[in-house]
Design a protein around this motif. Structure first.
Motif, PDB file in Angstrom:
ATOM      1  N   VAL A 157       0.846  -1.192   0.000  1.00  0.00           N
ATOM      2  CA  VAL A 157       0.000   0.000   0.000  1.00  0.00           C
ATOM      3  C   VAL A 157       0.886   1.249   0.000  1.00  0.00           C
ATOM      4  O   VAL A 157       1.768   1.377   0.858  1.00  0.00           O
ATOM      5  CB  VAL A 157      -0.932   0.025   1.231  1.00  0.00           C
ATOM      6  CG1 VAL A 157      -1.788   1.294   1.236  1.00  0.00           C
ATOM      7  CG2 VAL A 157      -1.812  -1.218   1.252  1.00  0.00           C
ATOM      8  N   PRO A 158       0.695   2.171  -0.944  1.00  0.00           N
ATOM      9  CA  PRO A 158       1.517   3.396  -0.966  1.00  0.00           C
ATOM     10  C   PRO A 158       1.279   4.238   0.294  1.00  0.00           C
ATOM     11  O   PRO A 158       0.176   4.262   0.840  1.00  0.00           O
ATOM     12  CB  PRO A 158       1.026   4.127  -2.218  1.00  0.00           C
ATOM     13  CG  PRO A 158       0.328   3.102  -3.039  1.00  0.00           C
ATOM     14  CD  PRO A 158      -0.252   2.117  -2.077  1.00  0.00           C
ATOM     15  N   TYR A 159       2.330   4.927   0.732  1.00  0.00           N
ATOM     16  CA  TYR A 159       2.177   5.840   1.862  1.00  0.00           C
ATOM     17  C   TYR A 159       1.261   7.001   1.454  1.00  0.00           C
ATOM     18  O   TYR A 159       1.310   7.459   0.307  1.00  0.00           O
ATOM     19  CB  TYR A 159       3.527   6.409   2.303  1.00  0.00           C
ATOM     20  CG  TYR A 159       4.576   5.361   2.647  1.00  0.00           C
ATOM     21  CD1 TYR A 159       4.224   4.143   3.194  1.00  0.00           C
ATOM     22  CD2 TYR A 159       5.921   5.609   2.410  1.00  0.00           C
ATOM     23  CE1 TYR A 159       5.187   3.189   3.511  1.00  0.00           C
ATOM     24  CE2 TYR A 159       6.893   4.668   2.712  1.00  0.00           C
ATOM     25  CZ  TYR A 159       6.517   3.448   3.257  1.00  0.00           C
ATOM     26  OH  TYR A 159       7.461   2.511   3.554  1.00  0.00           O
ATOM     27  N   PRO A 160       0.450   7.506   2.377  1.00  0.00           N
ATOM     28  CA  PRO A 160      -0.448   8.623   2.036  1.00  0.00           C
ATOM     29  C   PRO A 160       0.324   9.934   1.890  1.00  0.00           C
ATOM     30  O   PRO A 160       1.467  10.047   2.356  1.00  0.00           O
ATOM     31  CB  PRO A 160      -1.402   8.679   3.233  1.00  0.00           C
ATOM     32  CG  PRO A 160      -0.636   8.065   4.355  1.00  0.00           C
ATOM     33  CD  PRO A 160       0.258   7.034   3.752  1.00  0.00           C
ATOM     34  N   PRO A 161      -0.273  10.945   1.252  1.00  0.00           N
ATOM     35  CA  PRO A 161       0.380  12.257   1.160  1.00  0.00           C
ATOM     36  C   PRO A 161       0.493  12.898   2.538  1.00  0.00           C
ATOM     37  O   PRO A 161      -0.218  12.516   3.478  1.00  0.00           O
ATOM     38  CB  PRO A 161      -0.560  13.056   0.251  1.00  0.00           C
ATOM     39  CG  PRO A 161      -1.884  12.381   0.394  1.00  0.00           C
ATOM     40  CD  PRO A 161      -1.596  10.937   0.598  1.00  0.00           C
ATOM     41  N   GLU A 162       1.373  13.885   2.671  1.00  0.00           N
ATOM     42  CA  GLU A 162       1.611  14.486   3.986  1.00  0.00           C
ATOM     43  C   GLU A 162       0.393  15.210   4.544  1.00  0.00           C
ATOM     44  O   GLU A 162       0.246  15.323   5.761  1.00  0.00           O
ATOM     45  CB  GLU A 162       2.804  15.460   3.918  1.00  0.00           C
ATOM     46  CG  GLU A 162       4.125  14.788   4.130  1.00  0.00           C
ATOM     47  CD  GLU A 162       5.227  15.765   4.508  1.00  0.00           C
ATOM     48  OE1 GLU A 162       4.987  17.001   4.505  1.00  0.00           O
ATOM     49  OE2 GLU A 162       6.340  15.287   4.809  1.00  0.00           O
ATOM     50  N   ARG A 163      -0.444  15.751   3.679  1.00  0.00           N
ATOM     51  CA  ARG A 163      -1.659  16.428   4.142  1.00  0.00           C
ATOM     52  C   ARG A 163      -2.876  15.755   3.499  1.00  0.00           C
ATOM     53  O   ARG A 163      -3.507  16.308   2.599  1.00  0.00           O
ATOM     54  CB  ARG A 163      -1.623  17.920   3.811  1.00  0.00           C
ATOM     55  CG  ARG A 163      -0.558  18.680   4.567  1.00  0.00           C
ATOM     56  CD  ARG A 163      -0.799  20.180   4.494  1.00  0.00           C
ATOM     57  NE  ARG A 163       0.251  20.933   5.139  1.00  0.00           N
ATOM     58  CZ  ARG A 163       0.235  22.247   5.332  1.00  0.00           C
ATOM     59  NH1 ARG A 163      -0.815  22.954   4.924  1.00  0.00           N
ATOM     60  NH2 ARG A 163       1.237  22.864   5.924  1.00  0.00           N
ATOM     61  N   PRO A 317      -5.741  13.895   8.995  1.00  0.00           N
ATOM     62  CA  PRO A 317      -6.517  14.218   7.793  1.00  0.00           C
ATOM     63  C   PRO A 317      -7.441  15.414   8.019  1.00  0.00           C
ATOM     64  O   PRO A 317      -7.764  15.773   9.157  1.00  0.00           O
ATOM     65  CB  PRO A 317      -7.331  12.941   7.547  1.00  0.00           C
ATOM     66  CG  PRO A 317      -6.657  11.879   8.339  1.00  0.00           C
ATOM     67  CD  PRO A 317      -6.041  12.563   9.512  1.00  0.00           C
ATOM     68  N   ARG A 318      -7.887  15.986   6.925  1.00  0.00           N
ATOM     69  CA  ARG A 318      -8.865  17.071   6.975  1.00  0.00           C
ATOM     70  C   ARG A 318     -10.057  16.695   6.117  1.00  0.00           C
ATOM     71  O   ARG A 318      -9.942  15.903   5.178  1.00  0.00           O
ATOM     72  CB  ARG A 318      -8.264  18.382   6.464  1.00  0.00           C
ATOM     73  CG  ARG A 318      -7.823  18.338   5.015  1.00  0.00           C
ATOM     74  CD  ARG A 318      -7.286  19.666   4.520  1.00  0.00           C
ATOM     75  NE  ARG A 318      -6.889  19.591   3.112  1.00  0.00           N
ATOM     76  CZ  ARG A 318      -7.726  19.745   2.094  1.00  0.00           C
ATOM     77  NH1 ARG A 318      -9.010  19.998   2.311  1.00  0.00           N
ATOM     78  NH2 ARG A 318      -7.291  19.649   0.846  1.00  0.00           N
ATOM     79  N   PHE A 319     -11.215  17.229   6.478  1.00  0.00           N
ATOM     80  CA  PHE A 319     -12.366  17.092   5.593  1.00  0.00           C
ATOM     81  C   PHE A 319     -12.101  17.935   4.354  1.00  0.00           C
ATOM     82  O   PHE A 319     -11.470  18.998   4.418  1.00  0.00           O
ATOM     83  CB  PHE A 319     -13.640  17.535   6.305  1.00  0.00           C
ATOM     84  CG  PHE A 319     -14.071  16.577   7.385  1.00  0.00           C
ATOM     85  CD1 PHE A 319     -14.715  15.394   7.051  1.00  0.00           C
ATOM     86  CD2 PHE A 319     -13.836  16.848   8.723  1.00  0.00           C
ATOM     87  CE1 PHE A 319     -15.118  14.501   8.031  1.00  0.00           C
ATOM     88  CE2 PHE A 319     -14.225  15.963   9.717  1.00  0.00           C
ATOM     89  CZ  PHE A 319     -14.864  14.783   9.371  1.00  0.00           C
ATOM     90  N   VAL A 320     -12.590  17.484   3.221  1.00  0.00           N
ATOM     91  CA  VAL A 320     -12.220  18.082   1.936  1.00  0.00           C
ATOM     92  C   VAL A 320     -12.612  19.554   1.852  1.00  0.00           C
ATOM     93  O   VAL A 320     -11.952  20.339   1.142  1.00  0.00           O
ATOM     94  CB  VAL A 320     -12.844  17.271   0.773  1.00  0.00           C
ATOM     95  CG1 VAL A 320     -14.365  17.418   0.747  1.00  0.00           C
ATOM     96  CG2 VAL A 320     -12.220  17.663  -0.557  1.00  0.00           C
ATOM     97  N   ASP A 321     -13.641  19.967   2.589  1.00  0.00           N
ATOM     98  CA  ASP A 321     -14.087  21.364   2.541  1.00  0.00           C
ATOM     99  C   ASP A 321     -13.597  22.178   3.735  1.00  0.00           C
ATOM    100  O   ASP A 321     -14.090  23.272   3.990  1.00  0.00           O
ATOM    101  CB  ASP A 321     -15.622  21.420   2.472  1.00  0.00           C
ATOM    102  CG  ASP A 321     -16.286  20.719   3.650  1.00  0.00           C
ATOM    103  OD1 ASP A 321     -15.608  19.920   4.331  1.00  0.00           O
ATOM    104  OD2 ASP A 321     -17.484  20.968   3.894  1.00  0.00           O
ATOM    105  N   GLN A 322     -12.630  21.636   4.485  1.00  0.00           N
ATOM    106  CA  GLN A 322     -12.135  22.307   5.686  1.00  0.00           C
ATOM    107  C   GLN A 322     -10.608  22.376   5.668  1.00  0.00           C
ATOM    108  O   GLN A 322      -9.948  21.517   5.082  1.00  0.00           O
ATOM    109  CB  GLN A 322     -12.584  21.547   6.948  1.00  0.00           C
ATOM    110  CG  GLN A 322     -14.084  21.492   7.160  1.00  0.00           C
ATOM    111  CD  GLN A 322     -14.671  22.835   7.533  1.00  0.00           C
ATOM    112  OE1 GLN A 322     -14.036  23.638   8.199  1.00  0.00           O
ATOM    113  NE2 GLN A 322     -15.896  23.092   7.081  1.00  0.00           N
ATOM    114  N   ALA A 399       2.031  21.391  13.031  1.00  0.00           N
ATOM    115  CA  ALA A 399       0.642  21.321  13.493  1.00  0.00           C
ATOM    116  C   ALA A 399       0.327  22.348  14.575  1.00  0.00           C
ATOM    117  O   ALA A 399      -0.843  22.685  14.792  1.00  0.00           O
ATOM    118  CB  ALA A 399       0.326  19.917  14.001  1.00  0.00           C
ATOM    119  N   THR A 400       1.361  22.866  15.246  1.00  0.00           N
ATOM    120  CA  THR A 400       1.106  23.909  16.252  1.00  0.00           C
ATOM    121  C   THR A 400       0.543  25.173  15.610  1.00  0.00           C
ATOM    122  O   THR A 400      -0.078  25.991  16.285  1.00  0.00           O
ATOM    123  CB  THR A 400       2.381  24.263  17.034  1.00  0.00           C
ATOM    124  OG1 THR A 400       3.351  24.849  16.154  1.00  0.00           O
ATOM    125  CG2 THR A 400       2.982  23.040  17.715  1.00  0.00           C
TER     126      THR A 400
END
Length: 476
Positions: A157-163, A317-322, A399-400
């Protein structure tokens, strides 16, 4: 009520005698004894030793047995409490400030270099209430998503993107949740330790309205967050349900708790802070020793198990609209306002901002040091160990910038509010059939009723409530 007060007074009197009898003997001449109530983390010993060297007129000792909030407040009011108190987050600070047991250090902090300007801008709300400073961070935490690279590589499984977005992460987690026919538990879960509290902020929700007069976990944003939390367990099936967690704990090879499950390489991704490296390093060391012993005993053969734990990280992760959001929190230290040695205890808060103390935090990987001067990426990487990608420090620090301090209402204790909400959320955790909107409405109602009871019982709160609600009415 009078009998209850009499009982409390008697308990305080007895406690005073007991604690006084248990106090150690007189310190050496010229030294002021100080007691720090904190957990018995292995780093406490070097931290105390370092403090005593820097402040030779003080003799600091650890008390790991009296860390409960109620116990600290009762002992402090009985004038047998500790000199220095660990404060786990803004909700605990609110309780201590309301009880009148912690010292306002606003002015002395500016004079001695441990005021809010020294720490992370987003963390100021963790050490201040109504613009007054009461403590300084022992460490500061933001969660990131730790990856077990061994599991990603094993299952291709490929690693996910940083954001990543949540859509991306759920798809990745599904590929890493490996279920075998006939087995009640997966061989591996895709993710774990996603908290509903953080999800509410990620979805753009809040726990209270702007003036703190109403709990708003029944808002559309909060309902979205709680619904997604339920979906991770029951719709997408990538995060263990409470029933599965119980089964995992009782089944051999899993151990107990999120950190152990990730460390034993049963979970591919975990939302947690850098402080978890304390545990993960232990797992990696043990696995390395086991591998080396096996290879020694089986020369020329290939090791049959996973390599020792290899970790990477991406942002939560973030919601796509946030935009990106996370909770920023601190374990801080405050001074007992009623301590006869309060002036000397302030030295400890100054010490928390020092290089000597911050180095112990970096060496032990116990989240981020409170002083940003010693939290640059280059500086922290000096303390990184084998198998830890530089992104762990870098992303924790990044993240701070978008961290959110938990909200407060002057009308309800923060810990009480979370307890009431948690009671309702357990319905979501227990069943896929629980109605999300109904749970959120019930949680908001429980907190709002608690606020009304508090307001009805205290004139000061009644006056504040009337002023705030009148101001809001005039604004509309």
């Amino acid at each position: 009520m009078k009998y209850l007060l009499a009982t409390i007074l008697c308990a305080l009197a007895v406690l005073s005698v007991v604690v006084s009898a248990l106090k150690p003997g007189a310190p050496p001449p010229g030294k002021t004894p100080l007691v720090w109530v904190s957990d018995n983390n292995p780093q406490r010993a070097p931290q105390i030793e370092s403090f005593n060297k820097l402040y030779p007129d003080c003799l600091l000792a650890l008390d790991p047995n009296n860390t409960g909030i109620t116990k600290v407040i009762v002992q402090t009011c009985a004038k047998v409490g500790p000199d220095i108190i660990d404060v786990y987050g803004i909700h605990q600070l609110q309780t201590y400030v309301d009880a009148g047991v912690v010292l306002d250090v606003t002015d002395v902090a500016k004079q001695r270099g441990f005021d809010p300007s020294v720490t992370y801008p987003k963390a100021e709300g963790e050490i201040t209430i109504d613009g007054r400073q009461y403590c300084f961070p022992c460490n500061v935490n933001t969660n990131i998503l730790f990856l077990n690279k061994n599991l990603f590589d094993k299952y291709g499984v490929p690693y996910p993107p940083e954001r990543p977005t949540w859509d991306e992460l759920v798809a990745t987690a599904a590929k890493l949740t490996i279920r075998k026919p006939g087995s009640k538990l997966p061989e591996c879960f895709g993710m774990a330790s996603i908290g509903w509290e953080e999800l509410v902020y990620m979805a753009g929700g809040r726990f209270f309205n702007e003036d703190g007069t109403r709990c708003v976990v029944d808002s559309p944003e909060a309902i979205r967050a709680f619904g997604f939390y339920q979906d991770l367990m029951y719709r997408y099936k990538v995060m263990p349900t409470p029933l599965e967690q119980s089964a995992m704990s009782s089944q051999g090879g899993w151990g107990t708790g999120w950190r152990n499950w990730f460390g034993s390489q049963k979970i591919a991704m975990i939302a947690i802070g850098k402080w978890a490296l304390i545990t993960f390093r232990q797992f990696a060391d043990e696995q390395r020793q086991e591998r080396d012993q096996w290879l020694h005993d089986h020369p020329g053969q290939e090791y049959p198990d996973l390599p020792p734990l290899r970790m990477g990280a991406v942002h939560l992760p973030r919601f796509v609209d946030q935009p990106n959001r996370c909770i920023i929190a601190a374990r801080s230290a405050a001074v007992n306002r009623l301590s006869p040695n309060a002036d000397k205890a302030v030295n400890f808060l100054e010490y928390l901002a020092s290089k000597e103390y911050c180095d112990t935090i970096n060496e032990g990987a116990d989240a981020l040091p409170g002083n940003t001067k010693y939290a640059t990426l280059d500086y922290m990487q000096r303390f990184a160990q084998k198998g830890e990608g530089e992104e762990i420090n870098r992303l924790t620090l990044e993240a701070t910038q978008w961290g959110i301090v938990r909200e407060l209402s002057p009308f309800v204790d923060g810990q009480t509010a979370l307890r009431l909400i948690t009671t309702q959320v357990q319905r979501l955790e227990a069943s896929p059939d629980a109605d999300v909107a109904d749970v959120c409405r019930a949680a908001a109602q429980d907190v709002n009723e608690e606020m009304k009871r508090n307001v009805a019982g205290e004139v000061r709160l009644q006056m504040l409530w009337n002023r705030l609600t009148m101001k809001r009415t005039q604004a509309t």
